[in-house]
Design a protein around this motif. Structure first.
Motif, PDB file in Angstrom:
ATOM      1  N   ASN A 178       0.856  -1.175   0.000  1.00 37.22           N
ATOM      2  CA  ASN A 178       0.000   0.000   0.000  1.00 37.22           C
ATOM      3  C   ASN A 178       0.899   1.234   0.000  1.00 37.22           C
ATOM      4  N   THR A 179       0.336   2.373  -0.379  1.00 36.10           N
ATOM      5  CA  THR A 179       1.110   3.609  -0.458  1.00 36.10           C
ATOM      6  C   THR A 179       0.850   4.502   0.747  1.00 36.10           C
ATOM      7  N   VAL A 180       1.766   5.411   0.972  1.00 36.68           N
ATOM      8  CA  VAL A 180       1.570   6.425   2.006  1.00 36.68           C
ATOM      9  C   VAL A 180       0.320   7.237   1.671  1.00 36.68           C
ATOM     10  N   ASN A 201       3.816   6.664   8.396  1.00 36.43           N
ATOM     11  CA  ASN A 201       5.194   7.048   8.096  1.00 36.43           C
ATOM     12  C   ASN A 201       6.135   5.854   8.064  1.00 36.43           C
ATOM     13  N   TYR A 202       5.778   4.797   8.810  1.00 33.37           N
ATOM     14  CA  TYR A 202       6.664   3.643   8.984  1.00 33.37           C
ATOM     15  C   TYR A 202       5.793   2.419   9.197  1.00 33.37           C
ATOM     16  N   VAL A 203       6.239   1.284   8.681  1.00 33.99           N
ATOM     17  CA  VAL A 203       5.569   0.016   8.980  1.00 33.99           C
ATOM     18  C   VAL A 203       6.601  -1.007   9.431  1.00 33.99           C
ATOM     19  N   GLY A 204       6.187  -1.817  10.404  1.00 31.81           N
ATOM     20  CA  GLY A 204       6.956  -2.992  10.797  1.00 31.81           C
ATOM     21  C   GLY A 204       6.215  -4.206  10.256  1.00 31.81           C
ATOM     22  N   MET A 242       2.467   0.076  12.782  1.00 28.73           N
ATOM     23  CA  MET A 242       2.645   1.244  11.935  1.00 28.73           C
ATOM     24  C   MET A 242       2.876   2.452  12.826  1.00 28.73           C
ATOM     25  N   ILE A 243       3.725   3.360  12.391  1.00 36.93           N
ATOM     26  CA  ILE A 243       3.835   4.649  13.066  1.00 36.93           C
ATOM     27  C   ILE A 243       3.064   5.644  12.217  1.00 36.93           C
ATOM     28  N   VAL A 244       2.097   6.282  12.859  1.00 35.24           N
ATOM     29  CA  VAL A 244       1.268   7.288  12.198  1.00 35.24           C
ATOM     30  C   VAL A 244       1.737   8.656  12.666  1.00 35.24           C
ATOM     31  N   GLY A 245       2.112   9.490  11.715  1.00 34.10           N
ATOM     32  CA  GLY A 245       2.484  10.875  12.013  1.00 34.10           C
ATOM     33  C   GLY A 245       1.254  11.757  11.907  1.00 34.10           C
ATOM     34  N   ILE A 246       1.091  12.641  12.877  1.00 37.93           N
ATOM     35  CA  ILE A 246      -0.085  13.515  12.913  1.00 37.93           C
ATOM     36  C   ILE A 246       0.380  14.965  13.064  1.00 37.93           C
ATOM     37  N   ASN A 274       8.430   9.231  -2.699  1.00 39.43           N
ATOM     38  CA  ASN A 274       9.228  10.447  -2.829  1.00 39.43           C
ATOM     39  C   ASN A 274      10.199  10.541  -1.648  1.00 39.43           C
ATOM     40  N   LEU A 275      11.109  11.490  -1.730  1.00 35.74           N
ATOM     41  CA  LEU A 275      12.149  11.596  -0.695  1.00 35.74           C
ATOM     42  C   LEU A 275      11.583  12.016   0.659  1.00 35.74           C
ATOM     43  N   GLN A 276      10.493  12.767   0.686  1.00 36.28           N
ATOM     44  CA  GLN A 276       9.872  13.119   1.960  1.00 36.28           C
ATOM     45  C   GLN A 276       9.358  11.858   2.657  1.00 36.28           C
ATOM     46  N   GLU A 277       8.762  10.956   1.910  1.00 33.01           N
ATOM     47  CA  GLU A 277       8.288   9.687   2.484  1.00 33.01           C
ATOM     48  C   GLU A 277       9.466   8.834   2.950  1.00 33.01           C
ATOM     49  N   VAL A 278      10.573   8.847   2.205  1.00 33.43           N
ATOM     50  CA  VAL A 278      11.783   8.122   2.612  1.00 33.43           C
ATOM     51  C   VAL A 278      12.301   8.700   3.927  1.00 33.43           C
ATOM     52  N   ARG A 279      12.368  10.034   4.015  1.00 31.96           N
ATOM     53  CA  ARG A 279      12.844  10.695   5.245  1.00 31.96           C
ATOM     54  C   ARG A 279      11.973  10.313   6.432  1.00 31.96           C
ATOM     55  N   ARG A 280      10.658  10.374   6.254  1.00 26.50           N
ATOM     56  CA  ARG A 280       9.741  10.034   7.354  1.00 26.50           C
ATOM     57  C   ARG A 280       9.876   8.568   7.763  1.00 26.50           C
ATOM     58  N   PHE A 281      10.088   7.691   6.773  1.00 28.44           N
ATOM     59  CA  PHE A 281      10.284   6.278   7.101  1.00 28.44           C
ATOM     60  C   PHE A 281      11.533   6.104   7.959  1.00 28.44           C
ATOM     61  N   TYR A 282      12.651   6.731   7.534  1.00 30.08           N
ATOM     62  CA  TYR A 282      13.890   6.612   8.308  1.00 30.08           C
ATOM     63  C   TYR A 282      13.748   7.239   9.705  1.00 30.08           C
ATOM     64  N   GLU A 283      12.980   8.304   9.822  1.00 32.03           N
ATOM     65  CA  GLU A 283      12.711   8.863  11.152  1.00 32.03           C
ATOM     66  C   GLU A 283      11.951   7.847  12.000  1.00 32.03           C
TER      67      GLU A 283
END
Length: 180
Positions: free
Chosen positions: A5-7, A81-84, A88-92, A133-142
């Motif tokens: 699934n997508t962000v 933002n992240y899945v295990g 999932m980590i949800v950013g709000i 996109n790179l913003q999604e990559v950044r949020r995943f790494y965070e």
């Protein structure tokens, strides 16, 4: 076939007018009420993404940046933002807008860890996250860093012997009085 699934597919926006019944004794919107709204949107976001019932495992960070006033329109935006494997980590992000002047302010940021469940309450696998996109990559790494920091903290808590002479002695460095 892999389940993905997508962000973008997880994104949810919710708005609500703040009423006097939502305020605390100082006339600002009660932080607990805002937390309740954040929990609702985290549930909706995680459930939408995973296709499963989700529960809150932890509220990892809540930053209260600016007060929310009665009569303002509060808008919450959430995304995964992240899945295990099952979590999932949800950013709000929460903003409020004065509906008379149009002025907007960023009031809260938060991260909720949500876990997908089946009908029997067992954890279930969540889809792999497609990063577009790179913003999604950044949020995943965070998110990866948040998970790692949480594991480090849990490991430190297991190691520290709070009753050791050294731990008792170290209390002198803090604003406490030991009355054992």
């Amino acid at each position: 076939m892999e389940y993905t699934n997508t962000v973008a597919a997880s994104k949810i926006t919710m708005s609500q007018l703040m009423l006097p019944s939502h305020s605390n004794f100082s006339g600002k919107i009660h932080g607990g009420y805002l937390l309740s709204l954040m929990d609702q949107i985290a549930f909706a976001c995680a459930s939408k993404y995973s296709g499963c019932y989700c529960v809150t495992a932890s509220v990892d960070t809540v930053n209260f940046l600016n007060p929310v006033e009665i009569g303002e329109l509060v808008t919450l935006k959430a995304s995964v933002n992240y899945v295990g494997q099952t979590s999932m980590i949800v950013g709000i992000r929460v903003t409020s807008q004065n509906i008379q002047t149009g002025k907007e302010k960023h009031t809260n940021s938060s991260y909720f860890t949500m876990v997908a469940k089946d009908d029997k309450g067992n954890n279930v696998a969540v889809p792999k996250l497609i990063l577009s996109n790179l913003q999604e990559v950044r949020r995943f790494y965070e998110g990866v860093e948040r998970v790692n920091q949480k594991k480090k903290l849990q490991d430190q808590e297991k190691i520290l012997d709070y009753s050791s002479p050294q731990a008792i002695e170290n209390l002198k460095n803090y604003n406490v009085i030991l009355a054992l």
